[in-house]
Design a protein around this motif. Sequence first.
Motif, PDB file in Angstrom:
ATOM      1  N   LYS A  93       0.805  -1.223   0.000  1.00 30.48           N
ATOM      2  CA  LYS A  93       0.000   0.000   0.000  1.00 30.48           C
ATOM      3  C   LYS A  93       0.839   1.275   0.000  1.00 30.48           C
ATOM      4  CE  LYS A  93      -3.902  -2.256   2.326  1.00 30.48           C
ATOM      5  NZ  LYS A  93      -4.837  -2.191   1.188  1.00 30.48           N
ATOM      6  N   ARG A 101       0.114   0.566  -6.755  1.00 25.68           N
ATOM      7  CA  ARG A 101      -0.056   1.091  -5.399  1.00 25.68           C
ATOM      8  C   ARG A 101      -1.463   1.655  -5.225  1.00 25.68           C
ATOM      9  NH1 ARG A 101       4.107   5.547  -3.388  1.00 25.68           N
ATOM     10  NH2 ARG A 101       3.136   6.680  -5.117  1.00 25.68           N
ATOM     11  N   ASN A 104      -3.828  -1.273  -4.831  1.00 22.39           N
ATOM     12  CA  ASN A 104      -3.617  -1.985  -3.571  1.00 22.39           C
ATOM     13  C   ASN A 104      -4.232  -1.254  -2.379  1.00 22.39           C
ATOM     14  OD1 ASN A 104      -2.236  -3.931  -4.945  1.00 22.39           O
ATOM     15  ND2 ASN A 104      -0.206  -3.289  -4.281  1.00 22.39           N
ATOM     16  N   ARG A 105      -4.343   0.061  -2.471  1.00 23.15           N
ATOM     17  CA  ARG A 105      -4.928   0.830  -1.373  1.00 23.15           C
ATOM     18  C   ARG A 105      -6.442   0.663  -1.291  1.00 23.15           C
ATOM     19  NH1 ARG A 105      -1.415   6.526  -1.554  1.00 23.15           N
ATOM     20  NH2 ARG A 105       0.494   5.639  -0.629  1.00 23.15           N
TER      21      ARG A 105
END
Length: 364
Positions: A93, A101, A104-105
Motif C-alpha cells: 500500500k 499502489r 492496492n490501497r
Amino acid sequence: MKVLFQTRFNLFTRKGGDTVQIVKTREFIERKYPDIRIDINSDPSVDVSGYDLVHIFNLLRPQETSLFVQNAKAQNKKTVLSTIYWRSPEFEKQGQFGLRRMINRLIDYDGMEKIRALYRYYLDGEKHDGTKQLIRRGYTRLQRDILDQVDLLLPNGEGEIELIRNVLKPGKPIRYLVVPNAIDAGLFWCEPLPDRDLVLCVGRFEPRKNQLNLIKAFRGLPYKLVLAGTAHRTQQKYFDAMKKAIGNSNVQIVPEMEHDDLKAWYRRAKVHVLPSWYDTPGLVSLEAAVSGCNIVATTRGTTREYFRDDAFYCEPGSVESIQRAVMQAFQSPGNEQLQRRIAAHYTWEKAAEKTVEGYRQLLG
C-alpha cells in the motif's frame, strides 16, 4: 539418500535470492555428504518414486508450491518446505509503484494476489492448474493448505514462523527447524582496508528493494552511491523513475555482475545499504558484512535476528531515516565483530548441515 528440489519454473530466468539459496544448498550438501544426491525439477507432475523426499521452496508462490506438494503426497513422499516467507501489506500500500499502489490501497491482501494471479494467467504465461487454484480458493487459504500438508518447515528465522502462525494460522502444529541464510564467507572475506570511499547497494531494481527512496536520501550527502543490479522487464517504469531521480547527482548505476566482480565493489565500500520494505535478511547484506562493510538494513523482516545491534537500521518509508542511517554508518569504524560472527555462523556449510539434520529428523 536421493532428494528432489522443486520450486518456481522461472528460477533461472528471473534469478533472485532463492536461486542462490537452492543452487548453493545443493552444492554444499553434495560436497559434504557424498551419499546424498539432489536433483532440481520444476515439473509439477514428475515421477518422484525414486526419491526419499521432496524438498520444496517458496511459500510466496503457492500457485506452484501447492502443485509440488499435491504431487508428492499423491505418491506418498515426505515433504520439506523452505518457506522463504514474508508478508507486507505496508509495502503493497505504501512502497509499491504507480497504478499498482493505487489499486492496492483499495483492496485487501488476498484481493491484490488474486489480481496478480489473473494477470499471470492471462498475460504472463502461467496458465496452469495452480494459478486457477489460487484464483478460486484465495492466496492465504492456498498457503494454509500447503502448511497443513507438508511434513517439515525450514524457515530462515524465527520471525518467519511467528508471522506464519499469526497470519496464516495453520490447522496443525508446526514442525520446523531454522536453517539460516548463508554466504560463501571464504569468497567474500576481506581484511579491513583504509581506503573505502563509497556506499554500495546490491539488488534487483524493484519497489521492494526501495532504491528510489535511497536515491532521494543521497541528495545533499557528500558520499558516492553505487547501485549494482538489473531491472526485470516488468519493472522498467520503476527503473526509469530511478534514473530520472538520479539526474546529475553522486549516484552511479552498474550492471548486475558475477561474484568475482562483485567482491571488488564490496571491498571498496565503507557501507552497504539495503533499505527494503522487508528482507530476510538479504544475502547481499551478509556478503557485504563479511567483506568488511558497515551495514544499513531495514527494520522490516528478520534483519535483527542476523545483525542484532551490529547494523544501522532505517525505516524504508522515510527518506530522512535512510539518510541518517547511511551517515551514521559511514562515520563509524568498521565492525570486525559482525564480520567474524557472520563468517562463523552464516555459511553454506552450516546451512547444509542444518538442512540435512532436518532430512534425518523427518526420515528417522
